[in-house]
Design an enzyme around this catalytic site. Structure first.
Site, PDB file in Angstrom:
ATOM      1  N   LYS A 142      86.519   8.456  22.406  1.00 46.06           N
ATOM      2  CA  LYS A 142      85.252   7.919  21.893  1.00 46.06           C
ATOM      3  C   LYS A 142      84.708   8.799  20.769  1.00 46.06           C
ATOM      4  CE  LYS A 142      81.200   8.205  23.847  1.00 46.06           C
ATOM      5  NZ  LYS A 142      80.063   8.135  24.764  1.00 46.06           N
ATOM      6  N   HIS A 162      78.655   0.910  27.412  1.00 45.76           N
ATOM      7  CA  HIS A 162      78.076  -0.425  27.197  1.00 45.76           C
ATOM      8  C   HIS A 162      79.113  -1.383  26.614  1.00 45.76           C
ATOM      9  CE1 HIS A 162      74.063   0.964  28.117  1.00 45.76           C
ATOM     10  NE2 HIS A 162      74.161   1.919  27.207  1.00 45.76           N
TER      11      HIS A 162
END
Ligand code: SF4
Length: 241
Positions: A142, A162
């Site tokens: 990420k 999310h």
């Protein structure tokens, strides 16, 4: 930016509904890959406000990344204290700076660490740049994707909690697909110019409506494209590869 990737029909519908609901966010890259990398490390496990404060304090205490690299680790930790986990993040940042310095020396690169990282990334494809960043100490998938997408405006989508949750619920990916695998799948079908808006809008959707606990399905503009409520069948809509 043009691309030859073809989105699936379901992805197209989801993308368009997200744009209709939340608008089309525009990225404003600063092309400072090293600043972005340090900032992303600082943002781990804390709020944007706290990490932003820590970043400002770090660069006002040490005017160059070379000085951050060479400073006593406890002084770096003191400078980033407001970002939390300072005793973990300070050595992590210094490890990255030291590793890049060793690479520069091995290739006889003349310039700053920041210039070096930028040059290394822009000479690679986005996927190769992602893999290169991941080889740096403490840099996960990420973090690597955030640097490429936010700072260099490259089409590599960060899969945060999310994005991962909403993508599964919407049937964009299968229920058991990991974040790492999701990265691979999205890379195959998401057109380059969709990557940033899709990422930002899925996060917005996850924060405002599709909460981890008790998603607000009755007020959701994506209801008719959602696998979680049974409007679509994820076995038919999920990206495969
Ligand atoms: S219908 Fe519910 S589960 Fe599906 S995307 Fe909307 S809020 Fe999330």
């Amino acid at each position: 930016m043009t691309t030859s990737l073809i989105p699936t029909l379901h992805l197209t519908r989801v993308y368009e509904l997200l744009i209709d609901t939340y608008g089309e966010p525009k990225n404003v890259p600063d092309y400072d890959a090293l600043g972005g990398l340090v900032g992303t490390i600082l943002s781990q496990h804390t709020s944007d406000i706290n990490s932003g404060r820590a970043y400002k304090q770090l660069i006002s205490t040490f005017p160059s990344w070379e000085e951050v690299r060479d400073a006593p680790t406890d002084k770096v930790a003191d400078a980033i204290r407001s970002g939390g986990l300072a005793n973990v993040k300070a050595p992590r940042i210094q490890d990255v700076l030291q590793t890049l310095t060793e690479q520069m020396q091995a290739s006889s690169y003349q310039g700053t660490i920041g210039q070096y990282l930028y040059d290394e990334l822009v000479q690679r494809t986005p996927e190769e740049g992602w893999r290169y960043l991941r080889r740096l100490p403490g840099v996960g998938p990420k973090t690597a994707a955030c640097v490429l997408m936010f700072d260099l405006d490259l089409p590599v989508m960060p899969i945060d909690t999310h994005v991962h949750r909403t993508s599964i619920r919407l049937g964009l990916i299968g229920a058991r697909v990991s974040a790492d695998k999701a990265h691979e799948l999205f890379a195959k079908v998401v057109p380059a110019e969709w990557v940033y808006p899709l990422h930002v809008n899925l996060i917005t959707h996850g924060r405002r409506v599709c909460h981890a606990q008790r998603p607000d399905c009755t007020n959701c503009s994506l209801y008719k494209e959602c696998a979680y409520v049974g409007s679509v069948n994820a076995q038919e809509t999920a990206i495969t590869g």
